[in-house]
Design a protein around this motif. Structure first.
Motif, PDB file in Angstrom:
ATOM      1  N   THR A 361      56.177 -19.174 -15.758  1.00 21.29           N
ATOM      2  CA  THR A 361      57.621 -19.138 -16.000  1.00 21.29           C
ATOM      3  C   THR A 361      58.081 -17.803 -16.577  1.00 21.29           C
ATOM      4  O   THR A 361      59.233 -17.665 -16.982  1.00 21.29           O
ATOM      5  CB  THR A 361      58.027 -20.275 -16.964  1.00 21.29           C
ATOM      6  N   MET A 362      57.171 -16.824 -16.615  1.00 21.14           N
ATOM      7  CA  MET A 362      57.558 -15.515 -17.137  1.00 21.14           C
ATOM      8  C   MET A 362      58.500 -14.790 -16.174  1.00 21.14           C
ATOM      9  O   MET A 362      58.431 -14.978 -14.956  1.00 21.14           O
ATOM     10  CB  MET A 362      56.309 -14.650 -17.364  1.00 21.14           C
ATOM     11  N   GLU A 363      59.359 -13.948 -16.736  1.00 25.10           N
ATOM     12  CA  GLU A 363      60.229 -13.126 -15.916  1.00 25.10           C
ATOM     13  C   GLU A 363      59.432 -11.948 -15.343  1.00 25.10           C
ATOM     14  O   GLU A 363      58.289 -11.707 -15.710  1.00 25.10           O
ATOM     15  CB  GLU A 363      61.398 -12.606 -16.756  1.00 25.10           C
ATOM     16  N   ASN A 364      60.067 -11.229 -14.428  1.00 23.73           N
ATOM     17  CA  ASN A 364      59.483 -10.016 -13.842  1.00 23.73           C
ATOM     18  C   ASN A 364      58.198 -10.303 -13.080  1.00 23.73           C
ATOM     19  O   ASN A 364      57.203  -9.582 -13.200  1.00 23.73           O
ATOM     20  CB  ASN A 364      59.221  -8.964 -14.922  1.00 23.73           C
ATOM     21  N   GLN A 365      58.213 -11.390 -12.284  1.00 22.58           N
ATOM     22  CA  GLN A 365      57.100 -11.625 -11.385  1.00 22.58           C
ATOM     23  C   GLN A 365      57.034 -10.461 -10.394  1.00 22.58           C
ATOM     24  O   GLN A 365      58.040 -10.026  -9.846  1.00 22.58           O
ATOM     25  CB  GLN A 365      57.277 -12.957 -10.637  1.00 22.58           C
ATOM     26  N   VAL A 366      55.850  -9.925 -10.168  1.00 20.76           N
ATOM     27  CA  VAL A 366      55.691  -8.734  -9.336  1.00 20.76           C
ATOM     28  C   VAL A 366      55.733  -9.125  -7.857  1.00 20.76           C
ATOM     29  O   VAL A 366      55.043 -10.072  -7.444  1.00 20.76           O
ATOM     30  CB  VAL A 366      54.359  -8.026  -9.656  1.00 20.76           C
ATOM     31  N   PRO A 367      56.531  -8.424  -7.041  1.00 18.66           N
ATOM     32  CA  PRO A 367      56.611  -8.752  -5.612  1.00 18.66           C
ATOM     33  C   PRO A 367      55.245  -8.687  -4.935  1.00 18.66           C
ATOM     34  O   PRO A 367      54.407  -7.841  -5.259  1.00 18.66           O
ATOM     35  CB  PRO A 367      57.558  -7.682  -5.055  1.00 18.66           C
ATOM     36  N   ALA A 369      54.276  -7.639  -2.049  1.00 18.90           N
ATOM     37  CA  ALA A 369      53.931  -6.374  -1.391  1.00 18.90           C
ATOM     38  C   ALA A 369      53.410  -5.357  -2.395  1.00 18.90           C
ATOM     39  O   ALA A 369      52.485  -4.590  -2.102  1.00 18.90           O
ATOM     40  CB  ALA A 369      55.150  -5.813  -0.652  1.00 18.90           C
ATOM     41  N   VAL A 370      53.998  -5.339  -3.584  1.00 14.46           N
ATOM     42  CA  VAL A 370      53.553  -4.409  -4.625  1.00 14.46           C
ATOM     43  C   VAL A 370      52.150  -4.801  -5.108  1.00 14.46           C
ATOM     44  O   VAL A 370      51.281  -3.942  -5.298  1.00 14.46           O
ATOM     45  CB  VAL A 370      54.549  -4.400  -5.805  1.00 14.46           C
ATOM     46  N   VAL A 371      51.940  -6.108  -5.299  1.00 11.26           N
ATOM     47  CA  VAL A 371      50.625  -6.589  -5.733  1.00 11.26           C
ATOM     48  C   VAL A 371      49.561  -6.193  -4.707  1.00 11.26           C
ATOM     49  O   VAL A 371      48.473  -5.717  -5.066  1.00 11.26           O
ATOM     50  CB  VAL A 371      50.641  -8.112  -5.934  1.00 11.26           C
ATOM     51  N   GLN A 372      49.864  -6.373  -3.435  1.00  6.87           N
ATOM     52  CA  GLN A 372      48.898  -6.060  -2.382  1.00  6.87           C
ATOM     53  C   GLN A 372      48.548  -4.581  -2.377  1.00  6.87           C
ATOM     54  O   GLN A 372      47.374  -4.203  -2.252  1.00  6.87           O
ATOM     55  CB  GLN A 372      49.463  -6.466  -1.011  1.00  6.87           C
ATOM     56  N   GLU A 373      49.565  -3.723  -2.520  1.00  9.46           N
ATOM     57  CA  GLU A 373      49.323  -2.279  -2.516  1.00  9.46           C
ATOM     58  C   GLU A 373      48.437  -1.874  -3.693  1.00  9.46           C
ATOM     59  O   GLU A 373      47.497  -1.080  -3.531  1.00  9.46           O
ATOM     60  CB  GLU A 373      50.663  -1.536  -2.564  1.00  9.46           C
ATOM     61  N   ARG A 374      48.700  -2.429  -4.869  1.00  8.39           N
ATOM     62  CA  ARG A 374      47.871  -2.121  -6.039  1.00  8.39           C
ATOM     63  C   ARG A 374      46.455  -2.666  -5.863  1.00  8.39           C
ATOM     64  O   ARG A 374      45.465  -2.015  -6.223  1.00  8.39           O
ATOM     65  CB  ARG A 374      48.505  -2.705  -7.303  1.00  8.39           C
ATOM     66  N   TYR A 375      46.373  -3.848  -5.313  1.00 10.25           N
ATOM     67  CA  TYR A 375      45.067  -4.476  -5.103  1.00 10.25           C
ATOM     68  C   TYR A 375      44.208  -3.625  -4.168  1.00 10.25           C
ATOM     69  O   TYR A 375      43.016  -3.394  -4.430  1.00 10.25           O
ATOM     70  CB  TYR A 375      45.262  -5.876  -4.523  1.00 10.25           C
ATOM     71  N   ASP A 376      44.801  -3.138  -3.092  1.00  5.28           N
ATOM     72  CA  ASP A 376      44.059  -2.293  -2.148  1.00  5.28           C
ATOM     73  C   ASP A 376      43.553  -1.017  -2.833  1.00  5.28           C
ATOM     74  O   ASP A 376      42.428  -0.573  -2.589  1.00  5.28           O
ATOM     75  CB  ASP A 376      44.949  -1.930  -0.960  1.00  5.28           C
ATOM     76  N   ARG A 377      44.368  -0.430  -3.702  1.00  7.16           N
ATOM     77  CA  ARG A 377      43.954   0.764  -4.431  1.00  7.16           C
ATOM     78  C   ARG A 377      42.818   0.451  -5.401  1.00  7.16           C
ATOM     79  O   ARG A 377      41.878   1.252  -5.562  1.00  7.16           O
ATOM     80  CB  ARG A 377      45.139   1.368  -5.179  1.00  7.16           C
ATOM     81  N   LEU A 378      42.896  -0.703  -6.048  1.00  8.16           N
ATOM     82  CA  LEU A 378      41.831  -1.104  -6.971  1.00  8.16           C
ATOM     83  C   LEU A 378      40.512  -1.279  -6.220  1.00  8.16           C
ATOM     84  O   LEU A 378      39.467  -0.787  -6.667  1.00  8.16           O
ATOM     85  CB  LEU A 378      42.208  -2.398  -7.687  1.00  8.16           C
ATOM     86  N   ILE A 379      40.552  -1.963  -5.093  1.00  9.48           N
ATOM     87  CA  ILE A 379      39.336  -2.193  -4.314  1.00  9.48           C
ATOM     88  C   ILE A 379      38.727  -0.863  -3.884  1.00  9.48           C
ATOM     89  O   ILE A 379      37.504  -0.657  -3.960  1.00  9.48           O
ATOM     90  CB  ILE A 379      39.632  -3.077  -3.089  1.00  9.48           C
ATOM     91  N   ALA A 380      39.566   0.057  -3.425  1.00 11.96           N
ATOM     92  CA  ALA A 380      39.062   1.362  -2.997  1.00 11.96           C
ATOM     93  C   ALA A 380      38.400   2.106  -4.155  1.00 11.96           C
ATOM     94  O   ALA A 380      37.326   2.716  -3.994  1.00 11.96           O
ATOM     95  CB  ALA A 380      40.206   2.188  -2.408  1.00 11.96           C
ATOM     96  N   THR A 381      39.012   2.046  -5.337  1.00  9.97           N
ATOM     97  CA  THR A 381      38.448   2.712  -6.518  1.00  9.97           C
ATOM     98  C   THR A 381      37.118   2.082  -6.919  1.00  9.97           C
ATOM     99  O   THR A 381      36.139   2.775  -7.212  1.00  9.97           O
ATOM    100  CB  THR A 381      39.439   2.646  -7.695  1.00  9.97           C
TER     101      THR A 381
END
Length: 510
Positions: A361-367, A369-381
């Motif tokens: 129920t927290m505000e500012n749930q991350v979209p 598409a943004v989560v996916q882009e960050r996730y891909d960068r994390l996996i690559a790192t």
């Protein structure tokens, strides 16, 4: 002379347990299998008897993983026509999702016969029989632990490696996690009871034991000894002479991690130099919102201390991407901590809403598409780091406990697989003659010839091969079964004196 009629023997009912989720669920399923074996059921082996429908199907569920609800109800839907064609077939649902949804399961899937929770696994055989007798679904869920799981008999899935619970439940309040409300407050076993179960496994030939708890390093909170976990690790060292070669544990919490545990790991010969310690986020702001009671500098200091004591230690972790309110700057902090930590591997998750948790129920749930882009960068790192760390091992000799089912391509490549002492997955070459001699549960020494981000290859000749009692048990097809080991939940008054282990005093997953 009167001829007696021949006695008609009723064939034993068969069962299958389907497990979702974490190590806790896997170990609970071993308990479920042990209970059903003890009640006269026979486990159905799909490989040995393909196409046969079990008389009982038990779903041991998870409420943490993404789409857990959809997965359960989808599988229940697939089983409905199967059950219609097989009169007398029963379906049971247990575990965390059962504890959460409770009576909703039989409303959504009225063909389910039994629903039981995380606190009353031991009731399953009785509930199955009651459902058959009454021809009515039985739903029984308790709000507190009925009996500690380790008082129940167990059918172990491995002849060479075993789980041993040292505690159940969790006292933390992480905002993304529903486990405390489903598993309850932490309950600790007495050290003597833990060691008795470990010793029983070793007597069966088991070489490797993993101590299991939601937060293993808070072990001892119930009986007032904050150093109890380090003492327990040292006490397992006394069982090395009896055949206990490897001790692992999962998962500790960074906030409760103490130097005495590092010292016990470094100084106890059979405790593996492997540490799985969840990070979740490298951002202090996100850790605060998660109610994780440590900060990134504290986490990194633990990593530094572990490597100072054990330079060869392999450190693994859990990371959540896209927690509500996570900014680009927060995510960059996670990447910074990942780069400094030099993890051997990581379990990574894209945050998704879990009903019943404060984060939902927290505000500012991350979209997404943004989560996916960050996730891909994390996996690559992470892959860049894990590959570089694995390359450092090329040319080194490793000790491998041979496993079954670890390498999907083993048959095609002519390799076998297992785990090194630091937990890394190793694929190793064997000659045709060796392939017939080397068995799961045996120990081999071999040299790393190639490193990938997630495994090591050893394509040269074996340095050595040692046959073990665990390998004998695997070759004989003998399942490891252990009886229930009494717990001794805390009671009023002074507890009975426990005999000290020979040579010294015996004294999560997030």
């Amino acid at each position: 002379m009167t001829t007696q009629p021949e006695t008609q023997l009723t064939p034993a009912r068969t069962y299958e347990v389907r497990t979702y989720g974490c190590q806790m669920n896997v170990h609970d399923s071993e308990r479920i299998s042990g209970l059903l074996d003890g009640a006269g059921y026979v486990r159905l082996d799909p490989a040995a008897d393909p196409g046969r429908t079990p008389d009982v199907v038990v779903f041991n569920t998870c409420a943490v993983r993404e789409n857990a609800d959809n997965r359960l109800y989808g599988n229940l839907g697939h089983l409905r026509p199967v059950k219609d064609k097989h009169p007398g077939m029963q379906i049971a649902v247990g575990g965390c999702l059962a504890q959460k949804d409770q009576g909703e399961i039989v409303k959504k899937a009225p063909w389910v016969d039994v629903v039981f929770g995380t606190h009353n696994i031991g009731s399953l055989p009785v509930l199955l029989e009651r459902a058959r007798h009454n021809e009515q679904a039985q739903v029984e869920l308790l709000e507190s632990l009925e009996v500690f799981p380790s008082t129940l008999p167990t059918r172990r899935e491995s002849t060479y490696s075993g789980w041993v619970s040292i505690s159940v439940g969790c006292n933390n309040t992480c905002t993304f996690c529903i486990v405390p409300s489903l598993r309850g407050k932490e309950k600790d076993r007495r050290p003597g009871d833990v060691l008795a179960e470990v010793e029983a496994l070793v007597a069966e030939g088991v070489l490797e034991v993993t101590l299991l708890g939601q937060n293993v390093n808070t072990y001892g909170v119930e009986f007032g000894d904050r150093l109890a976990f380090g003492k327990l690790l040292r006490a397992t060292g006394q069982l090395r002479e009896k055949g206990l070669e490897r001790v692992r544990f999962t998962s500790p919490h960074p906030a409760a991690f103490t130097d005495d545990v590092i010292e016990a790991m470094a100084e106890t010969e059979n405790v593996c130099h492997q540490l799985h310690m969840p990070l979740q986020s490298g951002s202090d702001a996100v850790l605060r919102a998660m109610k994780r009671s440590y900060r990134s500098d504290r986490y990194l200091s633990i990593i530094e201390n572990v490597r100072a004591a054990m330079p060869d230690a392999a450190i693994t972790t859990d990371i959540i991407v896209g927690f509500p309110g996570e900014t680009d700057a927060d995510f960059e902090e996670t990447l910074r901590v990942v780069r400094e930590s030099r993890f051997a591997s990581a379990f990574t998750f894209q945050y998704s809403i879990r009903p019943g948790t404060p984060a939902a129920t927290m505000e500012n749930q991350v979209p997404k598409a943004v989560v996916q882009e960050r996730y891909d960068r994390l996996i690559a790192t992470l892959e860049e780091i894990t590959w570089a760390e694995n390359k450092k091992l090329v040319g080194r000799e490793v000790e491998v406990l041979v496993a079954v089912g670890e390498g999907r391509k083993d048959q095609a490549t002519g390799r076998m697989s297992g785990r090194a002492r630091d937990g890394r997955l190793v694929h190793f070459a064997v000659s045709p003659e060796q392939a017939a001699a080397v068995r799961p549960g045996d120990i081999v020494h071999t040299v790393v010839s190639y490193a990938a981000p997630h495994h090591l290859n050893c394509d040269g000749a074996l340095v050595s091969h040692r046959r073990t009692r665990a390998g004998d048990a695997y070759e004989a097809g003998r399942a490891v079964r252990t009886p229930g080991v009494l717990l001794g939940l805390p009671t009023i008054g002074k507890p009975p004196t426990q005999p000290a282990p020979t040579g010294g005093g015996a004294c999560a997953t997030c």
